[in-house]
Every structure is written in C-alpha cells, then in structure tokens.
Design an enzyme around this catalytic site. Sequence first.
Site, PDB file in Angstrom:
ATOM      1  N   LYS A 107       0.832  -1.216   0.000  1.00 49.46           N
ATOM      2  CA  LYS A 107       0.000   0.000   0.000  1.00 49.46           C
ATOM      3  C   LYS A 107       0.865   1.264   0.000  1.00 49.46           C
ATOM      4  O   LYS A 107       0.609   2.186  -0.751  1.00 49.46           O
ATOM      5  CB  LYS A 107      -0.925   0.045   1.233  1.00 49.46           C
ATOM      6  CG  LYS A 107      -1.956  -1.062   1.272  1.00 49.46           C
ATOM      7  CD  LYS A 107      -3.026  -0.772   2.322  1.00 49.46           C
ATOM      8  CE  LYS A 107      -2.495  -0.735   3.737  1.00 49.46           C
ATOM      9  NZ  LYS A 107      -2.035  -2.037   4.262  1.00 49.46           N
TER      10      LYS A 107
ATOM     11  N   ARG B   1     -10.301   0.749   8.800  1.00 49.51           N
ATOM     12  CA  ARG B   1      -9.919  -0.636   9.051  1.00 49.51           C
ATOM     13  C   ARG B   1     -11.077  -1.447   9.624  1.00 49.51           C
ATOM     14  O   ARG B   1     -10.900  -2.630   9.899  1.00 49.51           O
ATOM     15  CB  ARG B   1      -8.761  -0.674  10.029  1.00 49.51           C
ATOM     16  CG  ARG B   1      -7.384  -0.722   9.303  1.00 49.51           C
ATOM     17  CD  ARG B   1      -6.372  -0.849  10.333  1.00 49.51           C
ATOM     18  NE  ARG B   1      -5.098  -1.378  10.207  1.00 49.51           N
ATOM     19  CZ  ARG B   1      -4.004  -0.766   9.824  1.00 49.51           C
ATOM     20  NH1 ARG B   1      -4.049   0.403   9.295  1.00 49.51           N
ATOM     21  NH2 ARG B   1      -2.846  -1.343   9.941  1.00 49.51           N
TER      22      ARG B   1
ATOM     23  N   ARG C  71      11.038  -6.667   5.731  1.00 46.46           N
ATOM     24  CA  ARG C  71      10.877  -5.219   5.566  1.00 46.46           C
ATOM     25  C   ARG C  71      11.779  -4.453   6.538  1.00 46.46           C
ATOM     26  O   ARG C  71      11.917  -4.812   7.701  1.00 46.46           O
ATOM     27  CB  ARG C  71       9.412  -4.876   5.829  1.00 46.46           C
ATOM     28  CG  ARG C  71       9.101  -3.413   5.715  1.00 46.46           C
ATOM     29  CD  ARG C  71       7.662  -3.196   5.458  1.00 46.46           C
ATOM     30  NE  ARG C  71       6.859  -3.302   6.652  1.00 46.46           N
ATOM     31  CZ  ARG C  71       5.561  -2.988   6.677  1.00 46.46           C
ATOM     32  NH1 ARG C  71       4.957  -2.585   5.579  1.00 46.46           N
ATOM     33  NH2 ARG C  71       4.874  -3.090   7.790  1.00 46.46           N
TER      34      ARG C  71
ATOM     35  N   ARG D 189      10.424  -2.639  11.987  1.00 46.00           N
ATOM     36  CA  ARG D 189       9.381  -2.034  12.813  1.00 46.00           C
ATOM     37  C   ARG D 189       9.068  -2.921  14.011  1.00 46.00           C
ATOM     38  O   ARG D 189       9.168  -4.145  13.914  1.00 46.00           O
ATOM     39  CB  ARG D 189       8.104  -1.855  11.971  1.00 46.00           C
ATOM     40  CG  ARG D 189       8.140  -0.607  11.145  1.00 46.00           C
ATOM     41  CD  ARG D 189       6.997  -0.526  10.181  1.00 46.00           C
ATOM     42  NE  ARG D 189       5.689  -0.902  10.718  1.00 46.00           N
ATOM     43  CZ  ARG D 189       4.555  -0.722  10.055  1.00 46.00           C
ATOM     44  NH1 ARG D 189       4.580  -0.150   8.866  1.00 46.00           N
ATOM     45  NH2 ARG D 189       3.409  -1.095  10.556  1.00 46.00           N
TER      46      ARG D 189
ATOM     47  N   ARG E 238      -1.825  -9.148  13.112  1.00 48.84           N
ATOM     48  CA  ARG E 238      -2.346  -8.100  12.232  1.00 48.84           C
ATOM     49  C   ARG E 238      -3.115  -8.688  11.053  1.00 48.84           C
ATOM     50  O   ARG E 238      -4.117  -8.149  10.617  1.00 48.84           O
ATOM     51  CB  ARG E 238      -1.200  -7.209  11.742  1.00 48.84           C
ATOM     52  CG  ARG E 238      -0.745  -6.220  12.813  1.00 48.84           C
ATOM     53  CD  ARG E 238       0.712  -5.866  12.658  1.00 48.84           C
ATOM     54  NE  ARG E 238       0.981  -5.057  11.499  1.00 48.84           N
ATOM     55  CZ  ARG E 238       2.135  -5.055  10.844  1.00 48.84           C
ATOM     56  NH1 ARG E 238       3.121  -5.840  11.231  1.00 48.84           N
ATOM     57  NH2 ARG E 238       2.316  -4.266   9.823  1.00 48.84           N
TER      58      ARG E 238
END
Length: 211
Positions: free
Chosen positions: A13, A85, A124, A155, A166
């Site tokens: 995204k 969300r 990531r 992160r 998640r």
Amino acid sequence: MRIIIFGPQGAGKGTQAGKLVEETGAAHIATGDLVREEIKKGSELGEKIQEYNDKGELVPDEIIIEMTKPHLDKHDGWILDGFPRNQAQAKALDEALEEIDEKVDRVIALEASDEDLVKRLSGRRQSEATGKTYHIEHDPPPEDSDEDAGPFVQRDDDTEEAIRKRLETYHEETEPLKDYYEEQGILVTVDASQGIDEVTKEVMKAVGEDK
Ligand code: AMP
C-alpha cells in the site's frame, strides 16, 4: 481525487500510494505513520497508543478517527492508506466527508496470500532518517548514505507474532469492507502478488492515469 488504498499489511500500500502521489499530486495520509509519529514524539497520546501498535492491535476507533479527521479537509486530493480498518471507521469517514461535501472516488484493494505477506513483512526494513521502506531481498536499502542515511530498522510490529495478529485482524475486521465499497460501485481489486511495476500499471488504470 480521493482514493483509499486498501489491503493487508505487506501488500505494498505504501509503495503504490507513493506512486499515486507522484502521478496525481495528491497528499499521502497514512494512519500508521500518524501513529508512529505520535509515539516518536513521546506525547501522552503516543504513550497510550504504543502498546496497541507494538502488539499489532488496532488503536481504539475514537482515537484513530480523531487523529485522521483533521487531515481529510486539509488537502484537495488524498490517498488514504491504513484507514478505514473496520465498519465503524468506514462510517466515520463517510460522515466526516459528508460534512465537507466530499466523497471517496475510488477504493483500490490490493490482494495477496498470507504466505506472501508474511515473507514480505519479515524482510521489511524502514529508514529512521526518511521513513522510506525497503526489503532486504527485493529492494535493499541503498549503500550510499547520501541517498538515504538510515539506519534501516525493523518495525516493532514486524515480528512474526505481531504480523500474524495483524493479518488475523485484517481478515476479520477490515477485509469485509470490500463488500461495502463494492456495493457503492467504487471498488477495484488488484493482484498485488505481481511485481511492483505491474501492480502500479493496474493501480494507475484504476484511477484513469494510464494514458
Ligand atoms: P500500519 O502502518 O498501517 O500497519 O499501522 C501500524 C499500526 O498503527 C497498526 O497496527 C495499529 O496499531 C495502528 N493503526 C494504523 N491505522 C489504524 C486504524 N485505521 N485503526 C486502528 N489502528 C490503526
């Protein structure tokens, strides 16, 4: 244009929102970035929401709605990333837009399998200097510090446990919103397991920027 870039964590995204910003000049409003900025500031609110973020849980609706709302009428056009969300947030967004006589023009839903997403998310890395995200295999951080000084860190919510949590929340609470936007006739789905350029091509087509 007012566009929602929709999809699970790791579907790209942020990357596609960046391309849309370049192409359309719209502002990028990423609620995850707003959350991380608040935490970094060390504000009282930041302390309150850090636990949710680090565990991969959703920040309570009334907090995230209050944080997002002021950004919606700050810009003529935007790419909304990470919001809404769930159903309550989608309703709050519609109401906030109605107040300023606006509406969402297009919802672009990026789709990929959980297996692909877990692989992408665990590789990531994010630059502390610029906030830009990279992937250790597919898009490694630059070695030249003029380009991006880093450091490139994982992160707090990109641990395997938080990633799984998640994705579960995404399937349960967020994914059903696709039906909501489909009914409004503004949903376009894109296969996000393709390469970045192929995905971008379809995203541009979805917003009429493919000429
Ligand atoms: P993201 O970068 O979009 O994955 O967001 C990181 C974290 O910020 C999420 O795991 C949530 O804790 C919080 N967050 C971001 N957007 C929302 C939202 N729309 N509703 C609730 N929590 C959110």
